[in-house]
Motif scaffolding. Structure first.
Motif, mmCIF file in Angstrom:
data_model
loop_
_atom_site.group_PDB
_atom_site.id
_atom_site.type_symbol
_atom_site.label_atom_id
_atom_site.label_comp_id
_atom_site.label_asym_id
_atom_site.label_seq_id
_atom_site.Cartn_x
_atom_site.Cartn_y
_atom_site.Cartn_z
ATOM 1 N N GLN A 145 0.849 -1.188 0.000
ATOM 2 C CA GLN A 145 0.000 0.000 0.000
ATOM 3 C C GLN A 145 0.886 1.238 0.000
ATOM 4 N N SER A 146 0.749 2.087 -0.985
ATOM 5 C CA SER A 146 1.454 3.364 -1.037
ATOM 6 C C SER A 146 0.577 4.374 -1.748
ATOM 7 N N ARG A 147 1.067 5.585 -1.868
ATOM 8 C CA ARG A 147 0.271 6.614 -2.545
ATOM 9 C C ARG A 147 0.107 6.329 -4.028
ATOM 10 N N ASP A 148 1.019 5.503 -4.589
ATOM 11 C CA ASP A 148 1.005 5.232 -6.019
ATOM 12 C C ASP A 148 0.474 3.848 -6.394
ATOM 13 N N TYR A 149 0.393 2.945 -5.394
ATOM 14 C CA TYR A 149 0.024 1.568 -5.739
ATOM 15 C C TYR A 149 -0.626 0.889 -4.540
ATOM 16 N N SER A 150 -1.635 0.126 -4.831
ATOM 17 C CA SER A 150 -2.262 -0.712 -3.824
ATOM 18 C C SER A 150 -2.602 -2.041 -4.467
ATOM 19 N N GLY A 151 -1.983 -3.110 -3.972
ATOM 20 C CA GLY A 151 -2.253 -4.412 -4.557
ATOM 21 C C GLY A 151 -1.190 -5.427 -4.218
ATOM 22 N N PRO A 152 -1.244 -6.595 -4.860
ATOM 23 C CA PRO A 152 -0.287 -7.661 -4.560
ATOM 24 C C PRO A 152 1.125 -7.285 -5.018
ATOM 25 N N ALA A 153 2.105 -7.748 -4.282
ATOM 26 C CA ALA A 153 3.501 -7.490 -4.599
ATOM 27 C C ALA A 153 4.331 -8.663 -4.113
ATOM 28 N N VAL A 154 5.513 -8.798 -4.689
ATOM 29 C CA VAL A 154 6.431 -9.860 -4.286
ATOM 30 C C VAL A 154 7.742 -9.224 -3.841
ATOM 31 N N LYS A 155 8.176 -9.554 -2.642
ATOM 32 C CA LYS A 155 9.470 -9.115 -2.131
ATOM 33 C C LYS A 155 10.501 -10.171 -2.504
ATOM 34 N N ILE A 156 11.535 -9.743 -3.228
ATOM 35 C CA ILE A 156 12.478 -10.663 -3.869
ATOM 36 C C ILE A 156 13.881 -10.408 -3.349
ATOM 37 N N GLY A 157 14.546 -11.454 -2.845
ATOM 38 C CA GLY A 157 15.916 -11.337 -2.390
ATOM 39 C C GLY A 157 16.874 -11.107 -3.535
ATOM 40 N N ALA A 158 18.055 -10.564 -3.211
ATOM 41 C CA ALA A 158 19.019 -10.143 -4.228
ATOM 42 C C ALA A 158 19.502 -11.288 -5.110
ATOM 43 N N GLY A 159 19.431 -12.533 -4.633
ATOM 44 C CA GLY A 159 19.972 -13.650 -5.394
ATOM 45 C C GLY A 159 18.946 -14.425 -6.209
ATOM 46 N N VAL A 160 17.716 -13.976 -6.234
ATOM 47 C CA VAL A 160 16.658 -14.722 -6.919
ATOM 48 C C VAL A 160 16.796 -14.594 -8.432
#
Length: 582
Positions: A197-212
């Protein structure tokens, strides 16, 4: 792989340097003003220093032995020559050398072979000694922010070069460096589905580690009924140079570039701080990391990106073989194809096409959320043009129920190790208003070597070209040219292919695109005026941000923001250029 297992048996994980070579004591040198230290300098870490770092990072400091050492009877390190030759394992290495997986398992092997300085060539006679060349000296197998922070702290304390590496899948040599300590993020593999949730986007997201890797992110998203934007090659690290450099891929014409998807970064800065960068916190760093180039502003720990509902996707291929009598007709067909490309990409299709001495190939057109029949209809004018020219071709198309299944059906990508490379962005107006000259330039290149292009419409990936740091030239581009000159490992001259690209092939396209641009992840490392060509009108702002977060130039990447202030010497030492730094 067997040869990696054999390589690990050659020495312990930590190969400690001592201060002598072949029993001869080398007197230490003063560190050069404004230069990074190299072995023999007073500030170069001692045996005790390296041991202490290894302990600090949990015993995960890896000493570099180039993977090609198995093909040589000696490896000349600072501790002396190490017997390593194994004929069978060497052949296994040669057989798999051009596969990305061969280099992924290494903390030091650059897939773009030229940047190793031909130091451990597996095709040379075994009697030729393998040397460390331009490989990093050590690498930290980082598992989290603390390991990265220790690496940054150590490099600064000893005035040594620091290199950021994930997969090593890099055409510009930014993930290796002589006399450097590497931070290897390859094993930071976390993935998490979130509601953002932010001022520009609301919805599903994926947090991705640096090595993915890209394919891992695709697979994870698929398991949640979603898709995320990534690249073509499955082994490219999605949070590293791919997204930080802009990042095009199969979903580009539908959703935009990789950089357009980022909602948040976690990043370790040159000051050793772990920062969150998003539209509210450290927003300037957030802006710069989205397309301003990798290895320049900090070490990314993770990124959070938008996710979209999964859907069916269709693909199509055609091939036109050059039989020696139809060459002119093929290039007429290419001219017709260029005229039709805007309609193709504006329909949400991402088209990868190749021209080389063998012919003209679409491989493939990728159409997310389009049925097979819809894609066939979009490509029909191209096929009709070839029919009118009486040009023989083969065409096929198919439909898959999910993005992942369509992606896995694609033709395999080339490996970086095969070529010296370069690239250029071609805007729509050139294809429309100067088509004949463009076809002539394509023929000049494609008749001699590999000319490949990916076509897209990424104008709508952002609200304005200044929303993130991607070169604004990208937004008006119809396709990105990526060319390669094959390497000859048995008669290696690292400059031959690079010179052809810099002085012959790219100028043919640059003449048509004055004040033009290039995609910095698939460009010429020797590109003149890279500041404007890679980063466009955003360069001045990017340099200001670079100097704010990294005033000492801890992070250096070839052709990266601020790199003009540094120069690599003949011995590999990285030195600051006084005039550029002031």
């Amino acid at each position: 792989m067997l040869f990696h297992k054999a390589l690990r048996l050659l020495s312990p994980i930590l190969l400690l340097l001592n201060e002598s070579v072949h029993g001869k004591v080398i007197p230490p040198r003063d560190s050069y003003d404004g230069c990074r230290a190299i072995p023999g300098d007073y500030s170069w870490p001692s045996l005790a220093d390296w041991n202490a770092l290894n302990k600090t990072v949990g015993g995960r400091l890896i000493a570099t032995i180039p993977i090609g050492a198995l093909c040589h009877r000696t490896y000349s390190s600072q501790t002396g020559d190490i017997a390593s030759y194994d004929k069978q394992k060497c052949q296994e290495l040669r057989d798999s050398w051009f596969l990305p997986e061969t280099h992924l398992a290494s903390s030091s092997s650059p897939m773009a072979y030229a940047f190793s300085n031909n130091s451990c060539n597996p095709w040379l006679d075994p009697a030729v000694s393998c040397t460390i060349g331009r490989h990093v000296v050590y690498a930290i197998n980082a598992l989290g922010p603390s390991d990265i922070q220790q690496g940054v702290k150590f490099a600064k304390a000893h005035k040594i070069r620091l290199v950021i590496r994930n997969t090593g899948h890099d055409y510009l040599g930014r993930s290796t460096g002589a006399h450097a300590l590497g931070v290897w993020t390859h094993n930071m593999k976390s993935m998490e589905l979130t509601k953002y949730q932010s001022r520009d986007y609301s919805g599903p997201a994926v947090k991705i580690g640096a090595g993915v890797h890209g394919v891992d992110a695709y697979t994870f998203a698929n398991s949640k009924g979603l898709v995320v934007v990534g690249g073509n090659c499955p082994s490219v690290g999605i949070a590293g140079g791919y997204t930080q450099g802009g990042g095009h891929g199969p979903l580009a014409s539908k959703y935009g570039l990789g950089a357009d998807q980022v909602l948040e970064w976690e990043v370790v800065t040159a000051g050793g701080q772990l920062l969150t960068a998003n539209c509210n916190q450290n927003s300037d760093l957030f802006w710069a990391l989205r397309g301003g180039g990798p290895g320049t502003f900090g070490v990314v720990v993770s990124m959070t990106v938008k996710a979209y509902p999964d859907s069916y996707a269709s693909t199509a291929y055609f091939s036109v073989l050059d039989n020696g009598t139809n060459t002119d007709t093929i290039y007429k067909a290419i001219g017709s194809f260029l005229t039709l490309l805007p309609n193709i990409v504006d329909a949400g299709v991402y088209a990868l096409w190749v021209v080389n001495p063998a012919g003209f190939f679409l491989m493939p057109a990728f159409a997310p959320t389009l049925r097979k029949g819809e894609l066939d209809k979009i490509l029909k004018p191209t096929l009709d043009a070839m029919d009118s020219l009486k040009l023989g071709y083969q065409y096929s198309s198919s439909e898959n129920p999910t993005f992942l299944s369509a992606y896995k059906s694609l033709t395999s990508s080339w490996n970086v190790s095969d070529y010296s490379t370069g690239g250029r962005l071609i805007p729509r107006d050139v294809a429309k208003n100067n088509k004949d000259a463009l076809v002539k330039a394509i023929r000049h290149i494609g008749s001699k070597t590999l000319f490949s292009a990916v076509s897209f419409n990424v104008k709508n990936g952002v609200s304005s070209p200044d929303e993130n740091a991607v070169n604004p030239y990208f937004r008006s581009s119809l396709f990105n040219v990526f060319m390669g000159v094959p390497l000859n490992y048995t008669d290696y001259n690292g400059q031959t292919g690079e010179n052809e690209i810099t002085n012959d092939y790219l100028p043919a396209l640059a003449a048509l695109t004055p004040n033009g641009g290039a995609y910095p992840n698939e460009a010429d490392v020797n590109q003149p005026d890279f500041q404007s060509v890679f980063y466009g009108t955003h360069y001045k702002k990017l340099l200001t941000i670079k100097n704010k977060y990294d005033p000492q130039g801890v992070f250096y990447a070839k052709a990266g923001v601020g790199s003009e202030a540094w120069k690599e010497q003949v011995d590999g030492r990285l030195c600051q250029i006084k005039s550029a730094a002031s």
